[in-house]
Design an enzyme around this catalytic site. Sequence first.
Site, PDB file in Angstrom:
ATOM      1  N   CYS A   1      11.653  17.280 -16.774  1.00  0.00           N
ATOM      2  CA  CYS A   1      12.331  17.626 -17.747  1.00  0.00           C
ATOM      3  C   CYS A   1      12.562  19.460 -18.233  1.00  0.00           C
ATOM      4  CB  CYS A   1      10.560  18.044 -19.050  1.00  0.00           C
ATOM      5  SG  CYS A   1      11.142  18.998 -19.983  1.00  0.00           S
TER       6      CYS A   1
ATOM      7  N   CYS B   1      10.823  21.865 -20.119  1.00  0.00           N
ATOM      8  CA  CYS B   1       9.478  21.826 -19.653  1.00  0.00           C
ATOM      9  C   CYS B   1       9.633  23.188 -18.078  1.00  0.00           C
ATOM     10  CB  CYS B   1       9.022  21.249 -18.747  1.00  0.00           C
ATOM     11  SG  CYS B   1       8.560  20.168 -19.796  1.00  0.00           S
TER      12      CYS B   1
END
Length: 777
Positions: free
Chosen positions: A700, A703
């Site tokens: 991600c 992230c």
Amino acid sequence: MEPFRGRAHVSSRTWLLWLCVYSLACLLDTVSTGEDYYQLLGLSKDASTREIRQAFKKLALVMHPDKNPNDESAHEKFLKINRAYEVLKDEELRRKYDKYGERGLQDSQQGGRYESWNFYRYDFGIYDEDLEIITLDWGDFDAAVNSGELWFVNFYFPRCSHCHELAPTWRQFAKEMDGVFRIGAVNCGDNGRLCRSKGVSSYPSLYVFRAGMSAQKYFGDRSKESLVSFAMQFVSSKVTELWEGNIRTEMDRASALGIGWLLTFCTDSGDCLESQTRQKLAGMLEGLVSVGWLDCSVQAELCERLHVTSSFTAYSPPGSSLEQRDHMLLIHSLDVKEIYSEVIQYLPDLESLTQDTFTDKLENQRWLVSFTFGQKNLGSIEYRKLQVLLKEASVKVGQVDCLTESRLCDAFYIQKPSIAVFKDTGVNDFEVYHGKELLYNVVGFAKDSANAHVTTLLPRNFPRNEKEPWLVDFFAPWCPPCRALLPELRKASVQLFGQLKFGTLDCTIHEGLCRTVSGRHSTGTRTLQAGSGGSLPGHINESKVLKFIEYDLVNPVVVPLTPDNFDELVRQRRPNETWTVDFYAPWCGPCQALLPEWRRMARMVNGIVKVGTVDCQKYHWFCQQESVRAYPEIRLFPQDSRSRNHYESYNGWHRDAHSLRAWALGSLPRVSVDLNPEDFKQMVLRGRDHWVLDFYAPWCGPCQHFAPEFELLARVLQGTVRAGKLDCQAHGETCQSVGIRAYPTVRFYPYLGSNKVRGSSVFCVRCLVNMRKPKRC
């Protein structure tokens, strides 16, 4: 500014903050490595933007390659003057050039392209040659339109055909309304930011401005008559029609106020001033002279008693009798400007101040004082309007003739015609004006200075052992960026009144004092200097000055490193300290671009990573010793390093604050811990600690961007709240069981006591940091 407000009072020690924002470097450290740009354009260093444009246009029309087709060197010659113009017209580039010479411009590419000869002939600086039209720029626009005078401003674009069609009419309109209105022009090609801030979206756009009034846009046809008709709506000054029943009352009322009359007597013989002419004069002389007229065809008996046999115009001083023509100024012109000029020169001069009266007059009263050297020109005569324009600001106006009061002028180091505003706290609290000698500029300065707290410093009042902190601006009046900074310092002085005192020192007059105090510290004085030379890049405004004071002077987050303290602070750093250091040269363009981002990054990692700078121009030998080969060189000295000399160089593509911050924080040891499902159950759900968790997935992108932010949060909360990370790609079932649907997700698990079920929620980071009562974002 609340954090600064609190910290400003924590120390009782004397501070002297040297703010060499542009100035001292402008005066002492100018570097030149080639042809001087000012000499190329035939200019002085204090040339205005308009003068720069005029000089370049004059040369462009003669030197352009289109006009010199047989000269093989014409292109190179024109590139030189084009380069000079592009640099000097730009506030930031001009500051760099004044300070560092051409070395400071190595990263800018201006001057490589230019327009056709026709552009410079027809489209360039449309109104620069018109004396009645004032070209306004970002730096003087607000001061002009807020001066109290009426302004009619034409916002235009050089390539706009409608703008060129309007130009001849605008010039005629300016000639007719000159003196009644200030007629302005703004080139939106050069001042796009100013035009956008005023809501200008089409060209030409015509607006009327006056202090205290919303800007009024003109939507009518673009004929001179329509423009005059629209403009005269805003000239609200009263023209009084006199007759038998009011003439005595009106004359006595004006005399009581010390105001004379400009009177027009209209008969069947001779020329009489037209109604619009009288209205214009009333606007031009508002507050100075009452304007009236008498119609002798209606008031025949009154005119006969006053011995009026033909039309005429005259100025009657206050207290004079209309029956006595010897006391009146007869005016033989019907031209508005000629009548205005005669009347204003006949008015009483400014109140004279002398060595004997100066101190008493200025006690407990704000004054604007014009220091003259015997000269009287129309510009100084216009200053007679100052008392009216500054009446609402409660500023009195006077003058000192330095030819007869030389001792008084010498005491204030007045060496040429000058203007100064004296505050109401004594003769040593004053500020000298360094702007254009135009009425509206002087009015704007007087209003700002009277309400601000900036003091012009002299050897006798220079702060050496003061108990209160001072910020001193060392400047040179010929340096345009120095002058541009002064109004922003006034604004900052209002914001920080009671916490910091502001002063300015003219280094062209007090060169010895400037050199002395910048070379060694005064006894008992703690000197705080800004990192990286203390310069403010880019457009200067109040907000930038306030941040500079807080973060670079009062509570500096960037530490200026020298060969003496580098070893102590960096090499002998504590085991848990990390340092990032910028090795730079002040003249280096990329270094100048990095400077604001470096300071911003320092504020973002304050308390976690130490940030410093080394001036490699000042400490060239030291940078060579440290193997610095190019500028800027950014290095990180990590904590817990086996070798104190070990460092990592920054090789990232981006030198913005966020990229540098991520790089610096990425070098720190992790504070958060990785959790597996069993850890999550035992330590988080069943444990006795507060926890904040980052649920993430390795693939991600958000992230990855959030990871250093979470690590920073973990470091801030360390000792109060434990921080953990749970990989939802590896432990998907656990994440799904607690309802994680997107990444990253941050949850707070507070310990509520042994008899309560632990829950979770998403909380504001500010609440987490301060451990306040849980509150949802």
